[in-house]
Write an enzyme that holds these catalytic residues in place. Structure first.
Site, PDB file in Angstrom:
ATOM      1  N   LYS A 109      36.781 -24.198  -0.019  1.00 52.80           N
ATOM      2  CA  LYS A 109      36.846 -22.686   0.712  1.00 52.80           C
ATOM      3  C   LYS A 109      36.210 -22.563   1.973  1.00 52.80           C
ATOM      4  O   LYS A 109      36.841 -21.958   2.971  1.00 52.80           O
ATOM      5  CB  LYS A 109      36.529 -21.586  -0.173  1.00 52.80           C
ATOM      6  N   LYS A 192      47.704 -27.488  -7.325  1.00 51.63           N
ATOM      7  CA  LYS A 192      47.608 -26.466  -8.139  1.00 51.63           C
ATOM      8  C   LYS A 192      48.303 -25.351  -7.863  1.00 51.63           C
ATOM      9  O   LYS A 192      48.420 -24.693  -6.719  1.00 51.63           O
ATOM     10  CB  LYS A 192      46.067 -26.321  -8.143  1.00 51.63           C
ATOM     11  N   LYS A 195      47.278 -18.639  -5.336  1.00 48.52           N
ATOM     12  CA  LYS A 195      47.776 -17.493  -4.763  1.00 48.52           C
ATOM     13  C   LYS A 195      47.966 -17.902  -3.116  1.00 48.52           C
ATOM     14  O   LYS A 195      48.955 -17.184  -2.482  1.00 48.52           O
ATOM     15  CB  LYS A 195      47.105 -16.184  -4.899  1.00 48.52           C
TER      16      LYS A 195
HETATM   17  P1  TYM Z   1      40.662 -17.071 -11.056  1.00 48.74           P
HETATM   18  O1  TYM Z   1      40.761 -15.589 -10.707  1.00 48.74           O
HETATM   19  O2  TYM Z   1      40.906 -17.727  -9.969  1.00 48.74           O
HETATM   20  O3  TYM Z   1      41.662 -17.330 -11.950  1.00 48.74           O
HETATM   21  C1  TYM Z   1      41.731 -16.971 -13.470  1.00 48.74           C
HETATM   22  C2  TYM Z   1      42.026 -18.041 -14.429  1.00 48.74           C
HETATM   23  O4  TYM Z   1      43.402 -18.550 -14.162  1.00 48.74           O
HETATM   24  C3  TYM Z   1      43.145 -20.016 -14.091  1.00 48.74           C
HETATM   25  N1  TYM Z   1      44.076 -20.781 -13.212  1.00 48.74           N
HETATM   26  C4  TYM Z   1      45.049 -21.721 -13.789  1.00 48.74           C
HETATM   27  N2  TYM Z   1      45.100 -22.273 -14.689  1.00 48.74           N
HETATM   28  C5  TYM Z   1      46.006 -23.244 -14.974  1.00 48.74           C
HETATM   29  N3  TYM Z   1      46.641 -23.672 -13.630  1.00 48.74           N
HETATM   30  C6  TYM Z   1      46.453 -22.860 -12.446  1.00 48.74           C
HETATM   31  N4  TYM Z   1      47.582 -23.262 -11.310  1.00 48.74           N
HETATM   32  C7  TYM Z   1      45.635 -22.105 -12.471  1.00 48.74           C
HETATM   33  N5  TYM Z   1      45.376 -21.097 -11.379  1.00 48.74           N
HETATM   34  C8  TYM Z   1      44.089 -20.577 -11.798  1.00 48.74           C
HETATM   35  C9  TYM Z   1      41.370 -20.222 -13.992  1.00 48.74           C
HETATM   36  O5  TYM Z   1      41.073 -21.652 -14.193  1.00 48.74           O
HETATM   37  C10 TYM Z   1      41.009 -19.141 -14.470  1.00 48.74           C
HETATM   38  O6  TYM Z   1      40.413 -19.325 -15.734  1.00 48.74           O
HETATM   39  N6  TYM Z   1      36.051 -17.943 -10.997  1.00 48.74           N
HETATM   40  C11 TYM Z   1      36.894 -17.525 -11.834  1.00 48.74           C
HETATM   41  C12 TYM Z   1      36.720 -16.067 -12.156  1.00 48.74           C
HETATM   42  C13 TYM Z   1      35.604 -15.696 -12.941  1.00 48.74           C
HETATM   43  C14 TYM Z   1      35.111 -16.175 -14.218  1.00 48.74           C
HETATM   44  C15 TYM Z   1      33.842 -15.749 -14.620  1.00 48.74           C
HETATM   45  C16 TYM Z   1      35.914 -16.943 -15.063  1.00 48.74           C
HETATM   46  C17 TYM Z   1      34.337 -15.184 -12.543  1.00 48.74           C
HETATM   47  N7  TYM Z   1      33.344 -15.161 -13.302  1.00 48.74           N
HETATM   48  C18 TYM Z   1      33.173 -15.996 -15.993  1.00 48.74           C
HETATM   49  C19 TYM Z   1      35.173 -17.333 -16.611  1.00 48.74           C
HETATM   50  C20 TYM Z   1      33.900 -16.862 -16.777  1.00 48.74           C
HETATM   51  C21 TYM Z   1      38.166 -17.452 -11.003  1.00 48.74           C
HETATM   52  O7  TYM Z   1      38.221 -17.502  -9.812  1.00 48.74           O
HETATM   53  O8  TYM Z   1      39.270 -17.317 -11.793  1.00 48.74           O
END
Ligand code: TYM
Length: 325
Positions: A109, A192, A195
Protein backbone atom coordinates in the site's frame (compact mmCIF):
# COMPACT_ATOMS: atom_id res chain seq x y z
CA UNK A 1 -13.29 -16.03 18.49
CA UNK A 2 -12.86 -12.59 16.96
CA UNK A 3 -12.66 -11.17 13.49
CA UNK A 4 -12.94 -7.79 11.81
CA UNK A 5 -13.77 -6.16 8.51
CA UNK A 6 -13.12 -2.68 7.17
CA UNK A 7 -16.04 -0.43 6.23
CA UNK A 8 -14.10 1.01 3.29
CA UNK A 9 -16.39 0.18 0.38
CA UNK A 10 -20.05 0.62 -0.51
CA UNK A 11 -20.39 -3.14 -0.41
CA UNK A 12 -18.52 -6.22 0.74
CA UNK A 13 -17.37 -8.42 -2.13
CA UNK A 14 -17.52 -12.12 -2.82
CA UNK A 15 -13.93 -12.59 -1.60
CA UNK A 16 -14.83 -11.12 1.80
CA UNK A 17 -17.87 -13.35 2.00
CA UNK A 18 -16.31 -16.65 0.92
CA UNK A 19 -12.93 -16.04 2.55
CA UNK A 20 -14.22 -14.84 5.90
CA UNK A 21 -17.84 -13.86 6.51
CA UNK A 22 -19.28 -17.26 5.71
CA UNK A 23 -17.10 -18.70 8.47
CA UNK A 24 -18.20 -15.89 10.80
CA UNK A 25 -21.81 -16.99 10.40
CA UNK A 26 -21.04 -20.69 10.79
CA UNK A 27 -18.87 -20.25 13.88
CA UNK A 28 -21.66 -18.61 15.83
CA UNK A 29 -23.03 -22.12 16.36
CA UNK A 30 -19.93 -23.38 18.10
CA UNK A 31 -17.95 -20.43 19.50
CA UNK A 32 -18.27 -17.32 21.61
CA UNK A 33 -18.00 -14.87 18.72
CA UNK A 34 -16.96 -11.21 18.55
CA UNK A 35 -17.26 -9.35 15.23
CA UNK A 36 -15.87 -5.91 14.76
CA UNK A 37 -16.40 -3.30 12.04
CA UNK A 38 -12.97 -1.69 12.07
CA UNK A 39 -13.61 1.97 11.39
CA UNK A 40 -10.36 3.04 13.10
CA UNK A 41 -8.50 1.03 10.49
CA UNK A 42 -10.58 2.71 7.78
CA UNK A 43 -9.07 6.15 8.48
CA UNK A 44 -5.50 5.00 7.87
CA UNK A 45 -6.07 6.13 4.29
CA UNK A 46 -7.74 9.36 3.21
CA UNK A 47 -11.49 9.18 3.69
CA UNK A 48 -14.70 11.14 3.61
CA UNK A 49 -16.38 11.39 7.07
CA UNK A 50 -20.01 11.14 5.92
CA UNK A 51 -19.17 8.28 3.60
CA UNK A 52 -17.43 6.43 6.45
CA UNK A 53 -20.49 6.85 8.70
CA UNK A 54 -22.77 5.54 5.93
CA UNK A 55 -20.46 2.64 5.11
CA UNK A 56 -20.17 1.63 8.76
CA UNK A 57 -23.97 1.25 8.86
CA UNK A 58 -24.06 -0.52 5.49
CA UNK A 59 -21.41 -2.90 6.80
CA UNK A 60 -23.46 -3.65 9.90
CA UNK A 61 -26.58 -4.17 7.79
CA UNK A 62 -24.73 -6.59 5.52
CA UNK A 63 -23.40 -8.62 8.44
CA UNK A 64 -26.89 -8.91 9.89
CA UNK A 65 -28.35 -9.77 6.47
CA UNK A 66 -25.75 -12.49 5.96
CA UNK A 67 -26.79 -14.11 9.22
CA UNK A 68 -24.79 -12.60 12.07
CA UNK A 69 -27.19 -12.80 14.99
CA UNK A 70 -26.57 -9.99 17.50
CA UNK A 71 -28.08 -12.10 20.27
CA UNK A 72 -25.51 -14.83 19.75
CA UNK A 73 -22.54 -12.74 18.58
CA UNK A 74 -21.12 -9.52 19.93
CA UNK A 75 -21.32 -7.27 16.86
CA UNK A 76 -19.73 -3.87 17.37
CA UNK A 77 -17.95 -0.90 15.86
CA UNK A 78 -14.29 -0.55 16.84
CA UNK A 79 -14.31 3.21 17.55
CA UNK A 80 -17.05 2.67 20.15
CA UNK A 81 -14.70 0.56 22.25
CA UNK A 82 -11.85 2.88 23.33
CA UNK A 83 -9.84 -0.02 24.73
CA UNK A 84 -8.75 -0.85 21.14
CA UNK A 85 -6.52 2.20 20.62
CA UNK A 86 -5.50 2.07 24.29
CA UNK A 87 -4.13 -1.45 23.99
CA UNK A 88 -2.75 -0.66 20.57
CA UNK A 89 -0.43 1.97 22.06
CA UNK A 90 0.99 -0.51 24.55
CA UNK A 91 1.51 -3.10 21.81
CA UNK A 92 3.14 -0.48 19.56
CA UNK A 93 5.71 -0.13 22.29
CA UNK A 94 6.29 -3.92 22.15
CA UNK A 95 6.73 -4.00 18.38
CA UNK A 96 9.99 -3.46 16.55
CA UNK A 97 10.19 -0.84 13.84
CA UNK A 98 11.87 -3.36 11.53
CA UNK A 99 9.27 -6.00 12.23
CA UNK A 100 6.43 -3.60 11.38
CA UNK A 101 8.32 -2.52 8.26
CA UNK A 102 8.25 -6.09 6.97
CA UNK A 103 4.45 -6.28 6.77
CA UNK A 104 3.70 -6.94 3.10
CA UNK A 105 0.32 -5.18 3.09
CA UNK A 106 1.98 -2.01 4.34
CA UNK A 107 4.76 -2.38 1.79
CA UNK A 108 2.24 -2.85 -1.05
CA UNK A 109 0.00 0.00 0.00
CA UNK A 110 2.78 2.44 0.79
CA UNK A 111 4.72 1.67 -2.40
CA UNK A 112 2.00 3.30 -4.46
CA UNK A 113 2.56 6.83 -3.14
CA UNK A 114 5.11 9.29 -1.79
CA UNK A 115 6.07 8.38 1.79
CA UNK A 116 4.95 11.75 3.14
CA UNK A 117 1.43 10.90 2.00
CA UNK A 118 1.46 7.53 3.75
CA UNK A 119 0.03 7.88 7.26
CA UNK A 120 1.79 6.61 10.35
CA UNK A 121 -1.56 4.93 11.08
CA UNK A 122 -1.15 2.78 7.99
CA UNK A 123 2.23 1.71 9.37
CA UNK A 124 0.86 0.79 12.80
CA UNK A 125 -2.32 -0.73 11.32
CA UNK A 126 -1.29 -4.37 12.02
CA UNK A 127 -0.58 -3.53 15.66
CA UNK A 128 -4.07 -2.11 16.13
CA UNK A 129 -5.30 -5.32 14.53
CA UNK A 130 -3.29 -7.29 17.10
CA UNK A 131 -4.96 -5.26 19.86
CA UNK A 132 -8.41 -6.05 18.37
CA UNK A 133 -7.70 -9.73 18.69
CA UNK A 134 -5.80 -9.83 22.00
CA UNK A 135 -8.37 -7.77 23.93
CA UNK A 136 -10.86 -10.62 23.59
CA UNK A 137 -8.38 -13.42 24.32
CA UNK A 138 -9.42 -14.95 21.01
CA UNK A 139 -8.33 -18.51 20.22
CA UNK A 140 -9.35 -18.36 16.57
CA UNK A 141 -9.49 -15.61 13.99
CA UNK A 142 -11.35 -16.50 10.78
CA UNK A 143 -9.77 -14.58 7.89
CA UNK A 144 -8.63 -14.96 4.30
CA UNK A 145 -5.07 -15.82 3.29
CA UNK A 146 -4.05 -12.15 2.99
CA UNK A 147 -4.27 -11.72 6.78
CA UNK A 148 -1.92 -14.58 7.68
CA UNK A 149 1.12 -12.34 8.22
CA UNK A 150 -0.82 -9.98 10.48
CA UNK A 151 -1.90 -12.95 12.56
CA UNK A 152 1.68 -14.09 12.91
CA UNK A 153 2.67 -10.64 14.11
CA UNK A 154 -0.19 -10.75 16.62
CA UNK A 155 1.11 -14.04 18.03
CA UNK A 156 4.67 -12.70 18.20
CA UNK A 157 3.59 -9.58 20.07
CA UNK A 158 1.41 -11.56 22.46
CA UNK A 159 4.23 -13.97 23.17
CA UNK A 160 6.68 -11.14 23.75
CA UNK A 161 4.31 -9.41 26.16
CA UNK A 162 3.63 -12.65 28.04
CA UNK A 163 7.36 -13.32 28.24
CA UNK A 164 8.18 -9.91 29.64
CA UNK A 165 5.23 -9.26 31.92
CA UNK A 166 3.73 -12.68 32.70
CA UNK A 167 0.98 -14.72 31.06
CA UNK A 168 -1.64 -12.21 29.92
CA UNK A 169 -2.77 -12.98 26.38
CA UNK A 170 -4.12 -16.10 24.70
CA UNK A 171 -2.12 -16.89 21.56
CA UNK A 172 -4.59 -16.68 18.68
CA UNK A 173 -4.57 -18.90 15.62
CA UNK A 174 -5.61 -17.86 12.13
CA UNK A 175 -8.60 -19.89 11.01
CA UNK A 176 -8.22 -20.01 7.24
CA UNK A 177 -10.41 -22.29 5.15
CA UNK A 178 -8.08 -23.51 2.43
CA UNK A 179 -10.57 -23.86 -0.44
CA UNK A 180 -11.79 -20.27 -0.23
CA UNK A 181 -8.79 -18.58 1.42
CA UNK A 182 -8.11 -16.57 -1.70
CA UNK A 183 -10.82 -15.74 -4.21
CA UNK A 184 -9.36 -14.30 -7.40
CA UNK A 185 -10.31 -11.32 -9.53
CA UNK A 186 -12.64 -12.32 -12.38
CA UNK A 187 -10.70 -10.24 -14.90
CA UNK A 188 -7.27 -11.25 -13.62
CA UNK A 189 -7.47 -14.69 -12.01
CA UNK A 190 -3.89 -14.47 -10.82
CA UNK A 191 -4.68 -11.47 -8.56
CA UNK A 192 -6.73 -11.42 -5.37
CA UNK A 193 -10.29 -10.14 -5.66
CA UNK A 194 -10.10 -6.76 -3.91
CA UNK A 195 -12.00 -3.54 -3.93
CA UNK A 196 -9.50 -1.69 -6.11
CA UNK A 197 -10.29 -3.47 -9.41
CA UNK A 198 -14.06 -3.01 -10.00
CA UNK A 199 -14.63 -5.04 -13.21
CA UNK A 200 -13.31 -8.22 -11.67
CA UNK A 201 -15.00 -7.81 -8.29
CA UNK A 202 -18.50 -9.05 -7.51
CA UNK A 203 -20.10 -6.88 -4.86
CA UNK A 204 -22.81 -8.32 -2.66
CA UNK A 205 -24.89 -5.17 -3.07
CA UNK A 206 -24.58 -4.61 -6.78
CA UNK A 207 -27.45 -4.95 -9.17
CA UNK A 208 -27.94 -8.74 -9.54
CA UNK A 209 -28.06 -8.55 -13.34
CA UNK A 210 -24.78 -6.68 -13.36
CA UNK A 211 -23.21 -9.27 -11.04
CA UNK A 212 -24.33 -12.10 -13.33
CA UNK A 213 -22.88 -10.24 -16.29
CA UNK A 214 -19.52 -9.91 -14.51
CA UNK A 215 -19.47 -13.68 -14.08
CA UNK A 216 -20.41 -14.20 -17.74
CA UNK A 217 -17.56 -11.92 -18.79
CA UNK A 218 -15.02 -13.51 -16.46
CA UNK A 219 -11.69 -14.27 -18.09
CA UNK A 220 -11.46 -18.00 -18.73
CA UNK A 221 -8.60 -20.00 -20.04
CA UNK A 222 -7.53 -21.62 -23.27
CA UNK A 223 -8.90 -25.10 -23.92
CA UNK A 224 -12.51 -26.13 -23.39
CA UNK A 225 -12.62 -28.58 -20.55
CA UNK A 226 -14.09 -27.60 -17.23
CA UNK A 227 -11.55 -28.99 -14.79
CA UNK A 228 -9.99 -27.64 -11.61
CA UNK A 229 -6.36 -26.89 -12.42
CA UNK A 230 -5.09 -23.74 -10.73
CA UNK A 231 -1.85 -23.73 -12.67
CA UNK A 232 -3.15 -24.01 -16.23
CA UNK A 233 -6.74 -22.90 -15.69
CA UNK A 234 -6.80 -20.26 -12.95
CA UNK A 235 -9.95 -18.59 -14.33
CA UNK A 236 -12.04 -21.76 -14.52
CA UNK A 237 -10.67 -22.97 -11.17
CA UNK A 238 -11.72 -19.73 -9.49
CA UNK A 239 -15.24 -20.07 -10.91
CA UNK A 240 -15.44 -23.67 -9.72
CA UNK A 241 -14.30 -22.60 -6.23
CA UNK A 242 -16.99 -19.92 -6.09
CA UNK A 243 -19.65 -22.25 -7.49
CA UNK A 244 -18.77 -24.98 -5.02
CA UNK A 245 -18.77 -22.62 -2.04
CA UNK A 246 -22.13 -21.09 -2.95
CA UNK A 247 -23.93 -24.38 -3.62
CA UNK A 248 -22.22 -26.87 -1.31
CA UNK A 249 -21.49 -29.13 -4.31
CA UNK A 250 -17.94 -30.45 -4.42
CA UNK A 251 -15.60 -29.41 -7.21
CA UNK A 252 -15.53 -33.07 -8.38
CA UNK A 253 -19.32 -33.11 -8.62
CA UNK A 254 -19.24 -29.90 -10.65
CA UNK A 255 -16.55 -31.23 -12.97
CA UNK A 256 -18.69 -34.32 -13.61
CA UNK A 257 -21.84 -32.25 -14.14
CA UNK A 258 -20.08 -30.02 -16.67
CA UNK A 259 -18.34 -32.75 -18.61
CA UNK A 260 -18.89 -32.12 -22.31
CA UNK A 261 -20.33 -28.65 -21.65
CA UNK A 262 -18.62 -25.33 -22.36
CA UNK A 263 -17.32 -22.39 -20.34
CA UNK A 264 -20.41 -20.43 -21.42
CA UNK A 265 -22.73 -22.90 -19.66
CA UNK A 266 -20.67 -22.80 -16.47
CA UNK A 267 -20.62 -19.01 -16.38
CA UNK A 268 -24.30 -18.62 -17.18
CA UNK A 269 -25.34 -21.07 -14.47
CA UNK A 270 -22.95 -19.68 -11.87
CA UNK A 271 -24.39 -16.23 -12.66
CA UNK A 272 -27.83 -17.58 -11.82
CA UNK A 273 -26.60 -19.13 -8.57
CA UNK A 274 -25.09 -15.80 -7.61
CA UNK A 275 -28.27 -13.86 -8.38
CA UNK A 276 -30.21 -16.27 -6.18
CA UNK A 277 -27.74 -15.73 -3.37
CA UNK A 278 -27.45 -11.93 -3.44
CA UNK A 279 -31.08 -10.98 -4.18
CA UNK A 280 -32.50 -11.90 -0.73
CA UNK A 281 -29.40 -10.53 1.02
CA UNK A 282 -29.99 -7.17 -0.65
CA UNK A 283 -33.63 -7.09 0.43
CA UNK A 284 -32.58 -7.71 4.03
CA UNK A 285 -29.85 -5.06 3.90
CA UNK A 286 -32.41 -2.57 2.68
CA UNK A 287 -34.77 -3.34 5.52
CA UNK A 288 -32.02 -2.95 8.15
CA UNK A 289 -31.05 0.38 6.62
CA UNK A 290 -34.65 1.55 6.70
CA UNK A 291 -34.36 1.79 10.48
CA UNK A 292 -30.92 3.19 11.27
CA UNK A 293 -32.02 4.15 14.80
CA UNK A 294 -32.59 0.47 15.57
CA UNK A 295 -29.38 -0.49 13.79
CA UNK A 296 -27.41 2.00 15.91
CA UNK A 297 -29.01 0.54 19.03
CA UNK A 298 -27.91 -2.97 18.08
CA UNK A 299 -24.36 -1.68 17.63
CA UNK A 300 -24.42 0.26 20.90
CA UNK A 301 -25.49 -2.87 22.77
CA UNK A 302 -22.68 -4.77 21.01
CA UNK A 303 -20.12 -2.15 22.04
CA UNK A 304 -21.30 -2.32 25.64
CA UNK A 305 -20.85 -6.10 25.73
CA UNK A 306 -17.48 -5.86 23.98
CA UNK A 307 -16.27 -3.27 26.51
CA UNK A 308 -16.93 -5.57 29.43
CA UNK A 309 -14.44 -8.08 28.07
CA UNK A 310 -12.00 -5.54 26.62
CA UNK A 311 -11.83 -3.45 29.81
CA UNK A 312 -10.94 -6.52 31.82
CA UNK A 313 -7.98 -7.36 29.59
CA UNK A 314 -6.80 -3.75 29.40
CA UNK A 315 -6.90 -3.44 33.19
CA UNK A 316 -4.57 -6.41 33.54
CA UNK A 317 -2.26 -5.02 30.86
CA UNK A 318 -2.07 -1.58 32.48
CA UNK A 319 -1.33 -3.17 35.82
CA UNK A 320 1.39 -5.44 34.39
CA UNK A 321 3.19 -2.64 32.56
CA UNK A 322 3.25 -0.53 35.74
CA UNK A 323 0.54 2.10 35.35
CA UNK A 324 -1.18 3.34 38.54
CA UNK A 325 -4.58 1.81 39.16
P1 TYM B 1 -10.61 -6.65 5.00
O1 TYM B 1 -11.64 -5.69 5.45
O2 TYM B 1 -9.72 -6.27 3.88
O3 TYM B 1 -11.28 -8.01 4.58
C1 TYM B 1 -12.21 -8.71 5.41
C2 TYM B 1 -11.98 -10.21 5.30
O4 TYM B 1 -12.11 -10.65 3.94
C3 TYM B 1 -10.98 -11.43 3.58
N1 TYM B 1 -10.74 -11.29 2.13
C4 TYM B 1 -10.63 -12.31 1.27
N2 TYM B 1 -10.71 -13.64 1.44
C5 TYM B 1 -10.57 -14.41 0.34
N3 TYM B 1 -10.37 -13.92 -0.91
C6 TYM B 1 -10.27 -12.59 -1.13
N4 TYM B 1 -10.09 -12.12 -2.35
C7 TYM B 1 -10.40 -11.72 -0.01
N5 TYM B 1 -10.37 -10.37 0.15
C8 TYM B 1 -10.57 -10.12 1.45
C9 TYM B 1 -9.86 -10.89 4.43
O5 TYM B 1 -8.81 -11.83 4.56
C10 TYM B 1 -10.56 -10.60 5.73
O6 TYM B 1 -10.63 -11.76 6.53
N6 TYM B 1 -6.99 -6.20 8.42
C11 TYM B 1 -8.32 -6.75 8.17
C12 TYM B 1 -9.37 -6.23 9.11
C13 TYM B 1 -9.12 -6.45 10.57
C14 TYM B 1 -9.14 -7.68 11.27
C15 TYM B 1 -8.93 -7.38 12.63
C16 TYM B 1 -9.33 -9.01 10.87
C17 TYM B 1 -8.88 -5.48 11.50
N7 TYM B 1 -8.78 -6.04 12.75
C18 TYM B 1 -8.87 -8.39 13.62
C19 TYM B 1 -9.27 -10.00 11.85
C20 TYM B 1 -9.06 -9.69 13.19
C21 TYM B 1 -8.73 -6.37 6.78
O7 TYM B 1 -8.29 -5.41 6.21
O8 TYM B 1 -9.74 -7.12 6.24
Amino acid sequence: MLSGIQPTADSFHLGNYLGALRQWVAMQETHDTFYCIVDLHAITVEHDPELLRARTRVSAAQLLALGIDPERSTLFVQSQVPEHPQLSWVMECMAGFGEASRMTQFKDKSARQALDRVSVGLFTYPILQAADILLYQANFVPVGEDQRQHLELTRDLAQRFNGRFGQTFTLPEAYIVKDTAKIYDLQDPTAKMSKSVPAGVVELLEEPKKAAKKIRSAVTDTGREIVYDTENKPGVSNLLTIYSALTGKTVAELEAAYEGKGYGDLKKELGEVLVEFITPVQAKVKSYLDDTAELDKVLARGAERAREVAADTLKQVYDRVGFLA
